[in-house]
Write an enzyme that holds these catalytic residues in place. Structure first.
Site, PDB file in Angstrom:
ATOM      1  N   CYS A  14      21.053   0.129  56.978  1.00  0.00           N
ATOM      2  CA  CYS A  14      21.678  -1.089  56.468  1.00  0.00           C
ATOM      3  C   CYS A  14      23.161  -0.815  56.261  1.00  0.00           C
ATOM      4  O   CYS A  14      23.714   0.085  56.890  1.00  0.00           O
ATOM      5  CB  CYS A  14      20.976  -1.602  55.208  1.00  0.00           C
ATOM      6  SG  CYS A  14      21.218  -0.612  53.710  1.00  0.00           S
ATOM      7  N   ASN A  17      23.373   1.750  52.400  1.00  0.00           N
ATOM      8  CA  ASN A  17      22.244   2.643  52.132  1.00  0.00           C
ATOM      9  C   ASN A  17      21.901   2.718  50.649  1.00  0.00           C
ATOM     10  O   ASN A  17      21.512   3.761  50.136  1.00  0.00           O
ATOM     11  CB  ASN A  17      22.493   4.034  52.725  1.00  0.00           C
ATOM     12  CG  ASN A  17      21.241   4.916  52.775  1.00  0.00           C
ATOM     13  OD1 ASN A  17      21.335   6.116  52.551  1.00  0.00           O
ATOM     14  ND2 ASN A  17      20.098   4.357  53.064  1.00  0.00           N
ATOM     15  N   CYS A  19      20.406  -0.491  49.167  1.00  0.00           N
ATOM     16  CA  CYS A  19      19.495  -1.612  48.889  1.00  0.00           C
ATOM     17  C   CYS A  19      18.350  -1.659  49.907  1.00  0.00           C
ATOM     18  O   CYS A  19      17.257  -1.181  49.645  1.00  0.00           O
ATOM     19  CB  CYS A  19      20.245  -2.945  48.880  1.00  0.00           C
ATOM     20  SG  CYS A  19      21.499  -3.100  47.588  1.00  0.00           S
ATOM     21  N   ARG A  20      18.617  -2.244  51.065  1.00  0.00           N
ATOM     22  CA  ARG A  20      17.556  -2.521  52.026  1.00  0.00           C
ATOM     23  C   ARG A  20      16.995  -1.283  52.711  1.00  0.00           C
ATOM     24  O   ARG A  20      15.769  -1.107  52.776  1.00  0.00           O
ATOM     25  CB  ARG A  20      18.059  -3.510  53.081  1.00  0.00           C
ATOM     26  CG  ARG A  20      18.368  -4.875  52.488  1.00  0.00           C
ATOM     27  CD  ARG A  20      19.084  -5.770  53.474  1.00  0.00           C
ATOM     28  NE  ARG A  20      20.486  -5.354  53.580  1.00  0.00           N
ATOM     29  CZ  ARG A  20      21.366  -5.917  54.396  1.00  0.00           C
ATOM     30  NH1 ARG A  20      20.986  -6.918  55.188  1.00  0.00           N
ATOM     31  NH2 ARG A  20      22.612  -5.502  54.424  1.00  0.00           N
ATOM     32  N   SER A  21      17.842  -0.434  53.261  1.00  0.00           N
ATOM     33  CA  SER A  21      17.311   0.712  54.014  1.00  0.00           C
ATOM     34  C   SER A  21      16.566   1.716  53.138  1.00  0.00           C
ATOM     35  O   SER A  21      15.554   2.263  53.579  1.00  0.00           O
ATOM     36  CB  SER A  21      18.391   1.373  54.872  1.00  0.00           C
ATOM     37  OG  SER A  21      19.470   1.844  54.104  1.00  0.00           O
ATOM     38  N   ASP A 133      20.837  -9.460  52.672  1.00  0.00           N
ATOM     39  CA  ASP A 133      21.402  -8.460  51.763  1.00  0.00           C
ATOM     40  C   ASP A 133      21.315  -8.989  50.333  1.00  0.00           C
ATOM     41  O   ASP A 133      21.958  -9.988  50.004  1.00  0.00           O
ATOM     42  CB  ASP A 133      22.854  -8.181  52.142  1.00  0.00           C
ATOM     43  CG  ASP A 133      23.456  -7.016  51.367  1.00  0.00           C
ATOM     44  OD1 ASP A 133      22.818  -6.527  50.411  1.00  0.00           O
ATOM     45  OD2 ASP A 133      24.567  -6.596  51.727  1.00  0.00           O
TER      46      ASP A 133
END
Length: 167
Positions: A14, A17, A19-21, A133
């Site tokens: 993401c 690095n 939040c999402r990933s 995001d």
């Protein structure tokens, strides 16, 4: 003597690095562990940018993970490097902007062929291929994003499982 296959390596990418990933890395690892294939899969994550290198995941990410029984405490942000193309069998972008950046970094067709969008594995995504995001949103958005990541990660694992399960 029997040869042991190398583990299947996947990196989730993401922006920063945090939040999402990290969510995807932790969820995918948990799915592999629960299937008894944790030793056959290496799940990592990184960001396209270097803003948060060395930092823990966002506290809202850690809270969302904890609410669903995951532990993200060991995560530390890192930036994607060109070596990640060589180290990994699959490079999974969390949205199309990450996919474009990664494609521009690909040095050869073999690098580009490793790229995929996480939501492309989920038939429930209904054409929306971007995991939003949640960074500028509230905690509820982190829960929603985690749900999307869980669903897509399960679908990705189902697709990969026949190839990683020992014969």
């Amino acid at each position: 003597m029997t040869a042991h296959a190398a583990p299947f390596r996947v990196v989730f990418v993401c922006t920063g690095n945090i939040c999402r990933s990290p969510m995807a890395e932790i969820v995918f690892r948990d799915i592999a562990d629960r299937a008894g294939l944790g030793a056959r899969v290496v799940s990592t994550s990184s960001g396209t940018g270097d803003w948060h290198v060395g930092e823990r995941a966002d506290s809202r990410t850690l809270d969302a993970l904890a609410r669903r029984g995951y532990d993200g405490a060991r995560h530390r942000a890192r930036q994607f490097t060109l070596d990640d193309f060589e180290r990994n069998d699959l490079v999974v972008a969390l949205d199309r902007s990450h996919e474009r950046i990664l494609a521009s970094w690909a040095r050869a067709t073999t690098d580009a062929d490793k790229l995929a969008l996480l939501l492309s594995f989920d038939p429930e995504a209904h054409g929306n291929l971007d995991v939003p995001d949640p960074y500028y949103a509230g905690p509820e958005m982190f829960d929603d994003v985690l749900g999307m990541i869980e669903s897509a990660s399960r679908a990705l694992f189902r697709q990969l499982e026949p190839a990683i399960r020992p014969l």
